[in-house]
Design a protein around this motif. Structure first.
Motif, mmCIF file in Angstrom:
data_model
loop_
_atom_site.group_PDB
_atom_site.id
_atom_site.type_symbol
_atom_site.label_atom_id
_atom_site.label_comp_id
_atom_site.label_asym_id
_atom_site.label_seq_id
_atom_site.Cartn_x
_atom_site.Cartn_y
_atom_site.Cartn_z
ATOM 1 N N ILE A 4 -15.516 -57.225 42.950
ATOM 2 C CA ILE A 4 -15.616 -56.779 41.562
ATOM 3 C C ILE A 4 -16.633 -57.655 40.839
ATOM 4 N N CYS A 20 -9.365 -59.609 31.240
ATOM 5 C CA CYS A 20 -9.066 -60.318 32.488
ATOM 6 C C CYS A 20 -7.723 -61.051 32.418
ATOM 7 N N TYR A 23 -5.129 -58.296 33.030
ATOM 8 C CA TYR A 23 -5.111 -57.744 34.386
ATOM 9 C C TYR A 23 -5.348 -58.804 35.465
ATOM 10 N N LEU A 27 -6.639 -58.454 39.399
ATOM 11 C CA LEU A 27 -7.956 -59.000 39.748
ATOM 12 C C LEU A 27 -7.851 -60.120 40.776
ATOM 13 N N GLU A 114 -9.796 -50.128 31.956
ATOM 14 C CA GLU A 114 -8.357 -50.072 32.203
ATOM 15 C C GLU A 114 -8.009 -48.972 33.200
ATOM 16 N N VAL A 117 -9.105 -50.333 36.692
ATOM 17 C CA VAL A 117 -8.276 -51.411 37.228
ATOM 18 C C VAL A 117 -6.886 -50.888 37.605
ATOM 19 N N GLU A 121 -5.246 -50.944 41.329
ATOM 20 C CA GLU A 121 -3.868 -51.368 41.622
ATOM 21 C C GLU A 121 -3.133 -50.326 42.473
#
Length: 144
Positions: A4, A20, A23, A27, A114, A117, A121
Motif C-alpha cells: 500500500i 491511518c 484503520y 494496514l 474507506e 480499506v 479487510e
C-alpha cells in the motif's frame, strides 16, 4: 500481504493521519510505503512500519509511480489538495494515469479510501496477490 502506498498534500496530511489511526489494524497486516513527511507522521502517530520514500517534491511521487509500473504497489491512497497549481495537477494526472494503466485501485478522498480499506479487510483485493504471482517481472527470462 499487499503493498500500500500513501501520499498526502500538506493540507490533507492530518486527514491521512486520522485515517491511518482509524484503520491501523487493517494496514498493519500489509506493507506500507509513503512519501517522506506523510510516512514520518503516519508512523509516529500509529506505530506502523512505513517504508519512507523521498518527499513528493524531491521525487517521492516518481518513486511511487515507478513502484506501480514495476508491480510493487497494489493500492494507492492519495489525499490531494485540489487547489494546487496546474503543474502539480499535471503530475497528479500522470500518477493517476499510471494507476489506470496498471489496474491499481486508487483513492483520492476519504470516502473512497474507506471503501478500499474495508474491501482490503474482507479480502476483495486478494486478486492482486494472484496477479502478482502470475505477472512476470523484468529480468525473469527463464521463468517459463
Amino acid at each position: 500481504m499487499l503493498n500500500i502506498a500513501l501520499m498526502a498534500h500538506d493540507k490533507r496530511k492530518e486527514l491521512m493521519v486520522q485515517f491511518c489511526i482509524t484503520y491501523c489494524r487493517i494496514l498493519s497486516k500489509h506493507k506500507v510505503c509513503a512519501t517522506a513527511v506523510t510516512g514520518k507522521i503516519v508512523s509516529e502517530a500509529t506505530g506502523l512500519e512505513v517504508d519512507k520514500l523521498m518527499s513528493r517534491s524531491n521525487g517521492g511521487a516518481q518513486q511511487i509511480a515507478s513502484r506501480i509500473a514495476n508491480n510493487e504497489v497494489d493500492l494507492l491512497i492519495y489525499f490531494r489538495d485540489t487547489s494546487h497549481t496546474s503543474q502539480e495537477n499535471d503530475d497528479d494526472m500522470t500518477l493517476l494515469r499510471i494507476c489506470d494503466v496498471h489496474n491499481i485501485p486508487v483513492a483520492t478522498n476519504i470516502a473512497t479510501a474507506e471503501v478500499l480499506v474495508r474491501a482490503l479487510e474482507r479480502g476483495d483485493l486478494d486478486w492482486r496477490e494472484v496477479y502478482n504471482i502470475t505477472k512476470k517481472k523484468p529480468g525473469d527470462l527463464f521463468s517459463e
